[in-house]
Motif scaffolding. Sequence first.
Motif, PDB file in Angstrom:
ATOM      1  N   ALA A 169       0.810  -1.214   0.000  1.00 49.89           N
ATOM      2  CA  ALA A 169       0.000   0.000   0.000  1.00 49.89           C
ATOM      3  C   ALA A 169       0.842   1.262   0.000  1.00 49.89           C
ATOM      4  O   ALA A 169       0.295   2.363   0.058  1.00 49.89           O
ATOM      5  CB  ALA A 169      -0.929   0.011   1.214  1.00 49.89           C
ATOM      6  N   SER A 170       2.156   1.107  -0.070  1.00 49.02           N
ATOM      7  CA  SER A 170       3.050   2.269  -0.046  1.00 49.02           C
ATOM      8  C   SER A 170       3.777   2.499  -1.358  1.00 49.02           C
ATOM      9  O   SER A 170       4.509   3.479  -1.489  1.00 49.02           O
ATOM     10  CB  SER A 170       4.084   2.098   1.078  1.00 49.02           C
ATOM     11  OG  SER A 170       4.827   0.904   0.900  1.00 49.02           O
ATOM     12  N   ASN A 171       3.579   1.625  -2.332  1.00 52.03           N
ATOM     13  CA  ASN A 171       4.250   1.767  -3.622  1.00 52.03           C
ATOM     14  C   ASN A 171       3.227   1.771  -4.751  1.00 52.03           C
ATOM     15  O   ASN A 171       2.116   1.267  -4.603  1.00 52.03           O
ATOM     16  CB  ASN A 171       5.254   0.620  -3.844  1.00 52.03           C
ATOM     17  CG  ASN A 171       6.369   0.622  -2.813  1.00 52.03           C
ATOM     18  OD1 ASN A 171       6.805   1.697  -2.381  1.00 52.03           O
ATOM     19  ND2 ASN A 171       6.831  -0.553  -2.421  1.00 52.03           N
ATOM     20  N   GLY A 172       3.628   2.321  -5.895  1.00 49.73           N
ATOM     21  CA  GLY A 172       2.763   2.350  -7.061  1.00 49.73           C
ATOM     22  C   GLY A 172       1.964   3.637  -7.152  1.00 49.73           C
ATOM     23  O   GLY A 172       2.153   4.585  -6.384  1.00 49.73           O
ATOM     24  N   SER A 173       1.037   3.657  -8.097  1.00 50.30           N
ATOM     25  CA  SER A 173       0.205   4.837  -8.292  1.00 50.30           C
ATOM     26  C   SER A 173      -0.827   4.956  -7.165  1.00 50.30           C
ATOM     27  O   SER A 173      -0.981   4.063  -6.338  1.00 50.30           O
ATOM     28  CB  SER A 173      -0.515   4.750  -9.637  1.00 50.30           C
ATOM     29  OG  SER A 173      -1.367   3.622  -9.674  1.00 50.30           O
ATOM     30  N   VAL A 174      -1.528   6.093  -7.170  1.00 42.92           N
ATOM     31  CA  VAL A 174      -2.520   6.331  -6.121  1.00 42.92           C
ATOM     32  C   VAL A 174      -3.646   5.300  -6.196  1.00 42.92           C
ATOM     33  O   VAL A 174      -4.115   4.794  -5.168  1.00 42.92           O
ATOM     34  CB  VAL A 174      -3.084   7.759  -6.248  1.00 42.92           C
ATOM     35  CG1 VAL A 174      -4.170   7.996  -5.209  1.00 42.92           C
ATOM     36  CG2 VAL A 174      -1.972   8.783  -6.105  1.00 42.92           C
ATOM     37  N   ILE A 175      -4.071   4.952  -7.409  1.00 43.02           N
ATOM     38  CA  ILE A 175      -5.168   3.987  -7.570  1.00 43.02           C
ATOM     39  C   ILE A 175      -4.747   2.607  -7.082  1.00 43.02           C
ATOM     40  O   ILE A 175      -5.498   1.923  -6.382  1.00 43.02           O
ATOM     41  CB  ILE A 175      -5.607   3.939  -9.047  1.00 43.02           C
ATOM     42  CG1 ILE A 175      -6.153   5.305  -9.485  1.00 43.02           C
ATOM     43  CG2 ILE A 175      -6.652   2.846  -9.250  1.00 43.02           C
ATOM     44  CD1 ILE A 175      -6.540   5.366 -10.937  1.00 43.02           C
ATOM     45  N   LYS A 176      -3.501   2.194  -7.440  1.00 37.54           N
ATOM     46  CA  LYS A 176      -3.029   0.882  -7.008  1.00 37.54           C
ATOM     47  C   LYS A 176      -2.867   0.827  -5.495  1.00 37.54           C
ATOM     48  O   LYS A 176      -3.231  -0.167  -4.850  1.00 37.54           O
ATOM     49  CB  LYS A 176      -1.690   0.560  -7.685  1.00 37.54           C
ATOM     50  CG  LYS A 176      -1.823   0.187  -9.156  1.00 37.54           C
ATOM     51  CD  LYS A 176      -0.491  -0.262  -9.704  1.00 37.54           C
ATOM     52  CE  LYS A 176      -0.637  -0.714 -11.161  1.00 37.54           C
ATOM     53  NZ  LYS A 176       0.667  -1.191 -11.708  1.00 37.54           N
ATOM     54  N   ARG A 177      -2.341   1.899  -4.931  1.00 32.50           N
ATOM     55  CA  ARG A 177      -2.185   1.919  -3.472  1.00 32.50           C
ATOM     56  C   ARG A 177      -3.537   1.865  -2.765  1.00 32.50           C
ATOM     57  O   ARG A 177      -3.684   1.230  -1.720  1.00 32.50           O
ATOM     58  CB  ARG A 177      -1.420   3.169  -3.045  1.00 32.50           C
ATOM     59  CG  ARG A 177       0.084   3.058  -3.277  1.00 32.50           C
ATOM     60  CD  ARG A 177       0.811   4.275  -2.738  1.00 32.50           C
ATOM     61  NE  ARG A 177       0.517   5.465  -3.535  1.00 32.50           N
ATOM     62  CZ  ARG A 177       0.973   6.674  -3.243  1.00 32.50           C
ATOM     63  NH1 ARG A 177       1.712   6.875  -2.158  1.00 32.50           N
ATOM     64  NH2 ARG A 177       0.692   7.702  -4.023  1.00 32.50           N
ATOM     65  N   ALA A 178      -4.537   2.546  -3.347  1.00 31.86           N
ATOM     66  CA  ALA A 178      -5.879   2.513  -2.760  1.00 31.86           C
ATOM     67  C   ALA A 178      -6.471   1.105  -2.836  1.00 31.86           C
ATOM     68  O   ALA A 178      -7.076   0.619  -1.865  1.00 31.86           O
ATOM     69  CB  ALA A 178      -6.783   3.513  -3.470  1.00 31.86           C
ATOM     70  N   LYS A 179      -6.297   0.441  -3.987  1.00 35.81           N
ATOM     71  CA  LYS A 179      -6.799  -0.930  -4.135  1.00 35.81           C
ATOM     72  C   LYS A 179      -6.123  -1.874  -3.155  1.00 35.81           C
ATOM     73  O   LYS A 179      -6.773  -2.711  -2.512  1.00 35.81           O
ATOM     74  CB  LYS A 179      -6.589  -1.417  -5.567  1.00 35.81           C
ATOM     75  CG  LYS A 179      -7.494  -0.739  -6.591  1.00 35.81           C
ATOM     76  CD  LYS A 179      -7.251  -1.324  -7.970  1.00 35.81           C
ATOM     77  CE  LYS A 179      -8.179  -0.687  -9.008  1.00 35.81           C
ATOM     78  NZ  LYS A 179      -7.942  -1.243 -10.371  1.00 35.81           N
ATOM     79  N   HIS A 180      -4.797  -1.748  -3.035  1.00 34.64           N
ATOM     80  CA  HIS A 180      -4.068  -2.624  -2.111  1.00 34.64           C
ATOM     81  C   HIS A 180      -4.468  -2.331  -0.667  1.00 34.64           C
ATOM     82  O   HIS A 180      -4.578  -3.258   0.153  1.00 34.64           O
ATOM     83  CB  HIS A 180      -2.562  -2.429  -2.298  1.00 34.64           C
ATOM     84  CG  HIS A 180      -2.080  -2.847  -3.642  1.00 34.64           C
ATOM     85  ND1 HIS A 180      -0.862  -2.453  -4.155  1.00 34.64           N
ATOM     86  CD2 HIS A 180      -2.655  -3.636  -4.607  1.00 34.64           C
ATOM     87  CE1 HIS A 180      -0.702  -2.966  -5.357  1.00 34.64           C
ATOM     88  NE2 HIS A 180      -1.778  -3.690  -5.658  1.00 34.64           N
ATOM     89  N   GLY A 181      -4.684  -1.051  -0.356  1.00 34.21           N
ATOM     90  CA  GLY A 181      -5.128  -0.704   0.999  1.00 34.21           C
ATOM     91  C   GLY A 181      -6.501  -1.271   1.318  1.00 34.21           C
ATOM     92  O   GLY A 181      -6.736  -1.764   2.427  1.00 34.21           O
ATOM     93  N   ILE A 182      -7.412  -1.227   0.338  1.00 35.13           N
ATOM     94  CA  ILE A 182      -8.743  -1.811   0.536  1.00 35.13           C
ATOM     95  C   ILE A 182      -8.653  -3.321   0.719  1.00 35.13           C
ATOM     96  O   ILE A 182      -9.366  -3.909   1.549  1.00 35.13           O
ATOM     97  CB  ILE A 182      -9.655  -1.456  -0.649  1.00 35.13           C
ATOM     98  CG1 ILE A 182      -9.931   0.062  -0.673  1.00 35.13           C
ATOM     99  CG2 ILE A 182     -10.972  -2.228  -0.579  1.00 35.13           C
ATOM    100  CD1 ILE A 182     -10.683   0.517  -1.891  1.00 35.13           C
ATOM    101  N   THR A 183      -7.765  -3.959  -0.037  1.00 36.82           N
ATOM    102  CA  THR A 183      -7.577  -5.407   0.107  1.00 36.82           C
ATOM    103  C   THR A 183      -7.064  -5.766   1.493  1.00 36.82           C
ATOM    104  O   THR A 183      -7.559  -6.709   2.138  1.00 36.82           O
ATOM    105  CB  THR A 183      -6.590  -5.920  -0.957  1.00 36.82           C
ATOM    106  OG1 THR A 183      -7.088  -5.587  -2.263  1.00 36.82           O
ATOM    107  CG2 THR A 183      -6.409  -7.428  -0.850  1.00 36.82           C
ATOM    108  N   ILE A 184      -6.081  -5.020   1.961  1.00 41.95           N
ATOM    109  CA  ILE A 184      -5.529  -5.268   3.299  1.00 41.95           C
ATOM    110  C   ILE A 184      -6.609  -5.055   4.363  1.00 41.95           C
ATOM    111  O   ILE A 184      -6.746  -5.842   5.309  1.00 41.95           O
ATOM    112  CB  ILE A 184      -4.315  -4.358   3.550  1.00 41.95           C
ATOM    113  CG1 ILE A 184      -3.169  -4.737   2.601  1.00 41.95           C
ATOM    114  CG2 ILE A 184      -3.863  -4.433   5.010  1.00 41.95           C
ATOM    115  CD1 ILE A 184      -1.981  -3.800   2.667  1.00 41.95           C
TER     116      ILE A 184
END
Length: 312
Positions: A169-184
């Motif tokens: 959730a700390s790397n990549g674009s804003v959209i990818k980080r948001a998706k990974h954060g939601i998954t976590i």
Amino acid sequence: MKDTFSTYHPLLNLLYFIGTIGVTVFVTHPVLLGISFVTAIIYSGVLRGFVKTLKFNLIFALPTMIIVALINPMFNHYGVTTLGYLSNGNPFTLESCVYGLVMAMMLACTLIWFACYTEVMTSDKFIYLFGKVIPSLSLVLSMCLRFVPMFVRQLNVISDGQKCVGRSASNGSVIKRAKHGITIFSILITWALENAIETADSMKCRGYGEKGRTAFSLYYFDRRDLACLLFMIATYGMTIWGAVQGYAYSSYNPIIIVEGLPLTLGSFLVFASYALFCLMPTMMELYDREMWKMRRKNIEKSAAGGFRLWEV
């Protein structure tokens, strides 16, 4: 870290935090809030370490204080001392600013005291006190309070696991980080629900809450606990007596009124009593550490004098 006060009876632990948090929430006198804030930081440093306490204050308490202190004068416009006017024409008053600072201090003190509470009042202590009176509610409250530190630890475990599969959730674009954060976050919520169900089923299988069920406990109310209880009654009783008598009275609407300043004999007794009540666990810990050092010195002197120490 387990301090000396944590080894006392759970009833004393609970009464102590009820007393400190109760005065912090219901009494808005700046001196009492200042005492509560300083003593809460000191006790939190004893329990959790001063570095961890400083990080907690900078990350949670300080931003919360700033937000509350800024929001209050924007929405509350009571008071007679006008400092200026907002863009919408509402007055910006001194009384609302001061009360905002007081509320910010109150909220920060409450957060720090609850952080200390989670370190001292473990789930087994809470169930020991309320398991027979309100078994279902005590179990739910114990699980909720326990989930706060467990959430943090499990979140770190899940985050490390997701990083290994490239879902940080700390790397990549804003959209990818948001998706990974939601998954976590989704994984964390699922884990919490499953853990709650497993805990409830486990307690049910053990007969928790059933009539006639006994429980093993190591807690006993001895003379040491009685002496501590008498000290708490004396200091807290003096604080409540002074507050009832008006020595700790404060008001911020329509004008600022703060009794007890400059100090009088009555206000000094109130402030000193509350300071002693709040500092009680810290004084216990410092006294216990000093006694431990003295015992070690005596043992070292005995060893230097020719006495052979017991070897295990």
